[in-house]
Design a protein around this motif. Structure first.
Motif, short mmCIF file in Angstrom:
data_model
loop_
_atom_site.label_atom_id
_atom_site.label_comp_id
_atom_site.label_asym_id
_atom_site.label_seq_id
_atom_site.Cartn_x
_atom_site.Cartn_y
_atom_site.Cartn_z
N PRO A 270 58.31 50.16 5.20
CA PRO A 270 58.10 51.60 5.01
C PRO A 270 58.01 52.38 6.32
O PRO A 270 57.98 53.60 6.31
N HIS A 271 57.94 51.67 7.46
CA HIS A 271 57.73 52.36 8.74
C HIS A 271 59.06 52.71 9.38
O HIS A 271 59.99 51.89 9.41
N ARG A 272 59.12 53.91 9.94
CA ARG A 272 60.34 54.34 10.64
C ARG A 272 59.94 54.92 11.98
O ARG A 272 59.02 55.74 12.05
N TYR A 273 60.60 54.47 13.03
CA TYR A 273 60.26 54.96 14.37
C TYR A 273 61.52 55.40 15.09
O TYR A 273 62.54 54.70 15.06
N ARG A 274 61.42 56.53 15.77
CA ARG A 274 62.54 56.96 16.62
C ARG A 274 62.29 56.42 18.02
O ARG A 274 61.15 56.37 18.49
N TYR A 275 63.35 56.00 18.68
CA TYR A 275 63.20 55.45 20.02
C TYR A 275 64.49 55.61 20.82
O TYR A 275 65.56 55.87 20.25
N SER A 276 64.35 55.45 22.12
CA SER A 276 65.50 55.29 23.01
C SER A 276 65.18 54.11 23.90
O SER A 276 64.01 53.78 24.10
N VAL A 277 66.21 53.50 24.45
CA VAL A 277 65.95 52.47 25.47
C VAL A 277 66.48 53.01 26.80
O VAL A 277 67.61 53.50 26.87
N LEU A 278 65.62 52.95 27.82
CA LEU A 278 65.99 53.49 29.13
C LEU A 278 66.17 52.34 30.11
O LEU A 278 65.53 51.29 29.97
N ARG A 279 67.03 52.56 31.09
CA ARG A 279 67.21 51.54 32.11
C ARG A 279 66.23 51.80 33.26
O ARG A 279 66.09 52.95 33.69
N GLY A 280 65.54 50.78 33.71
CA GLY A 280 64.65 50.92 34.86
C GLY A 280 65.22 50.10 36.00
O GLY A 280 65.14 48.87 35.97
N ARG A 281 65.83 50.79 36.98
CA ARG A 281 66.36 50.05 38.14
C ARG A 281 65.22 49.80 39.10
O ARG A 281 64.52 50.72 39.51
N GLN A 282 65.02 48.55 39.47
CA GLN A 282 63.91 48.20 40.36
C GLN A 282 64.36 48.42 41.81
O GLN A 282 65.30 47.77 42.27
N GLN A 283 63.67 49.32 42.49
CA GLN A 283 64.15 49.68 43.82
C GLN A 283 64.04 48.56 44.83
O GLN A 283 64.79 48.51 45.78
N HIS A 284 63.13 47.62 44.60
CA HIS A 284 63.03 46.51 45.55
C HIS A 284 63.86 45.31 45.09
O HIS A 284 63.70 44.20 45.60
N GLY A 285 64.74 45.50 44.13
CA GLY A 285 65.60 44.40 43.67
C GLY A 285 65.08 43.78 42.40
O GLY A 285 64.00 44.10 41.93
N GLY A 286 65.90 42.87 41.85
CA GLY A 286 65.51 42.25 40.57
C GLY A 286 66.37 42.83 39.46
O GLY A 286 67.13 43.78 39.67
N PRO A 287 66.23 42.23 38.27
CA PRO A 287 67.07 42.69 37.15
C PRO A 287 66.69 44.10 36.71
O PRO A 287 65.54 44.50 36.86
N ASP A 288 67.65 44.82 36.15
CA ASP A 288 67.32 46.11 35.53
C ASP A 288 66.44 45.86 34.31
O ASP A 288 66.68 44.91 33.55
N LEU A 289 65.45 46.72 34.12
CA LEU A 289 64.57 46.59 32.95
C LEU A 289 65.08 47.47 31.82
O LEU A 289 65.65 48.54 32.07
N TYR A 290 64.88 47.02 30.61
CA TYR A 290 65.22 47.80 29.42
C TYR A 290 63.90 48.27 28.81
O TYR A 290 63.15 47.46 28.25
N LEU A 291 63.62 49.56 29.02
CA LEU A 291 62.30 50.10 28.67
C LEU A 291 62.40 50.82 27.33
O LEU A 291 63.16 51.79 27.19
N VAL A 292 61.65 50.33 26.37
CA VAL A 292 61.73 50.91 25.02
C VAL A 292 60.79 52.10 24.94
O VAL A 292 59.56 51.96 25.01
N ASP A 293 61.40 53.27 24.82
CA ASP A 293 60.65 54.52 24.79
C ASP A 293 60.45 54.93 23.33
O ASP A 293 61.39 55.38 22.69
N CYS A 294 59.25 54.73 22.85
CA CYS A 294 58.96 55.04 21.45
C CYS A 294 57.54 55.61 21.42
O CYS A 294 56.56 54.87 21.29
#
Ligand code: ADP
Ligand code: GLC
Length: 492
Positions: free
Chosen positions: A71-95
């Motif tokens: 029964p639950h419905r949520y709106r969301y976007s996923v944003l990319r978080g580029r790490q300035q000191h290196g490392g993989p890009d993060l996928y940040l769930v914005d909800c």
């Protein structure tokens, strides 16, 4: 083909960290990325996530979407978080409906939905991006439903045809147990009939148990804890399912992030040192004592503690011991932590009753945790159980002698010192009771009075290598095994 993983976690340091899960998620993802894996970490964009060092940008196919869970419905976007000191890009769930609140974890009725939504959104993002991960790596109860989701509601999608799952247990003490009545909200639809019948008979759903049953591979964060959780004593009700798996639960000791935790370069410290020259450690000791208002005579050991304050950490085992030693003036104490009120009150009372001898900083401070590691002489971890533990390894690296209970990763990383042969790296006690803690602290005080023995003990610790390289080799082997044999060993 480049190895690929969808990596789903509730914490990722330094942006969001409550305990060791944050350190470990980030360090492991970072090293695998460095070794050429296409590793994509998904985590919530909590209000409290520290965005320093992240360049955040939209991902067009992942903007303004909806996830329905019963029964639950949520709106969301996923944003990319580029790490300035290196490392993989993060996928940040914005909800905002799920993560737009104070704190990382909470007690609200929708707590489980916050992490189940994260898990499903990670998998649906793979679909929308056409990303076919060879491994879905989940951590702890929060994301433990991924294997079951893949076997049921996403089983139709050929994208996941070759996807295999790994579940890492960081702590069996948190299982995500829900009333059965909430099952509709798990987003499983008809597949809910796959849920464990035994738990159902008890009126519950246990998210971690589902992960243990359905993941292709299960591992935990030290070999010792891997053995312990297969026994009733530390299996916390899940030992039978662990023993019943077709494979064995492997134990891979966590590593130390040498960039963040190096006494020679640590950017949080005003003085630095290394094994060949410990004068900087003496300066850190004085700086720490001044900062906390402690009088710290050179002949009296300064004991540090940095911890979540709860039952697991064995704080109550110290309650009858620390006041005696502080009263006699044979130790000084610097504590940083937060958690259950009774333990916070205990340390508050020590600081009040023994001004100049005991200090308690309630709360969370990355900087002070580095100062305590560097400035203390010894570090106390009387844990009842400890899947791995990181502070004992930080302590070894910082020439701060760990005093630990013989359990889990503490037993795997600290060896009891033998003054006769000069071997060993710390003080290891057996029983989870106050006399054993008292014995361990008395032993430490005794050895501290002998500068040569103490120096040997410090140097032995500083020579240990707990770098991530070795652990990353083991995770790569686990990923390979899981891809090839679905977690089963060749003979199994
Ligand atoms: P756990 O994950 O069970 O809390 P670990 O020893 O694996 O235990 O990791 C704890 C991590 O969290 C360490 O990096 C420790 O320094 C850090 N930590 C715990 N409490 C605090 C605090 N109050 N302030 C700063 N760091 C803390
Ligand atoms: C957990 C455990 C701790 C471990 C950490 C990271 O929080 O309590 O022992 O080091 O996870 O794996």
């Amino acid at each position: 083909m480049r190895p690929s993983a969808c990596y789903i976690t509730a914490e990722f340091a330094p942006y969001v960290k409550v305990g060791g899960l944050g350190d470990v998620s980030a360090a492991l993802a970072g090293i695998l990325h460095g070794r050429g894996h296409d590793i994509r970490p998904f985590l919530p964009l909590y209000d409290d996530l520290d965005r320093k060092g992240l360049a955040i940008e939209p991902i067009a196919p992942l903007a303004d979407l909806e996830i329905a869970m019963g029964p639950h419905r949520y709106r969301y976007s996923v944003l990319r978080g580029r790490q300035q000191h290196g490392g993989p890009d993060l996928y940040l769930v914005d909800c905002p409906a799920l993560y737009g609140r104070k704190g990382i974890y909470g007690n609200a009725a929708d707590e489980h939905l916050r992490f189940l939504a994260l898990t499903r959104i990670a998998l649906e993002s793979c679909q929308r991006l056409g990303f076919a991960p060879r491994i879905v790596h989940c951590h702890d109860w929060h994301t433990a439903l991924a294997p079951l989701y893949l076997r049921t509601i996403y089983a139709w999608d050929r994208l996941f045809e070759h996807t295999r799952t790994v579940l890492t247990i960081h702590n069996l003490g948190y299982q995500g147990v829900l009333p059965w009545d909430w099952v509709e909200g798990l987003g499983l639809g008809d597949a809910a009939r796959e849920l464990d019948a035994g738990e159902r008979a008890e009126g519950r759903v246990n998210l971690l148990r589902e992960g243990l049953k359905h993941a292709d591979s299960v591992n935990t964060v030290s070999p010792g804890y891997a053995r312990e959780i297969c026994t009733p004593a530390l299996g916390m009700g899940l030992d039978a399912v662990l023993r019943g798996r077709h494979d064995s639960v492997s134990g891979i000791l966590n590593g130390v992030d040498h960039e963040a935790w190096d006494p020679a370069t640590d950017p949080m410290l005003p003085a630095h040192f290394e094994a060949g020259d410990l004068s900087g450690k003496a300066r850190m000791r004085t700086a720490l004592a001044d900062r906390l208002g402690l009088d710290a005579p050179a002949g009296t050991p300064l004991v540090g503690m940095v911890s979540r304050l709860n039952w697991q950490k064995g704080i109550d085992l110290t309650e009858s011991v620390l006041p005696t030693l502080l009263g006699r003036g044979t130790i000084r104490l610097a504590v940083l932590g937060n958690g259950e009120a009774r333990y916070e009150q205990f340390f508050d009372s020590l600081a009040r009753d023994f001004p100049g001898r005991a200090s308690f900083t309630r709360g969370y401070s990355e900087e002070l945790s580095h100062w305590i590691e560097a400035g203390a002489d010894a570090f106390l971890m009387p844990s009842r159980y400890e899947p791995c533990g990181l502070n004992q390894m930080y302590s070894l690296r910082y020439g701060t002698v760990p005093i630990v209970r013989r359990t889990g990763g503490l037993a795997d990383s600290v060896e009891h010192f033998d003054p006769a042969s000069g071997t060993g790296t710390g003080i290891v006690f057996n029983d989870p009771d106050p006399p054993a803690v008292r014995w361990a602290l008395d032993t430490m005080i005794d050895w501290f009075r002998s500068p040569a023995a103490w120096r040997r003990l410090q140097l032995n610790g500083m020579q240990q290598d707990f770098s991530w390289e070795r652990s990353a080799d083991a995770y790569e082997a686990l990923y390979r095994r899981t891809r090839r044999h679905g977690g089963k060993s060749k003979s199994g």
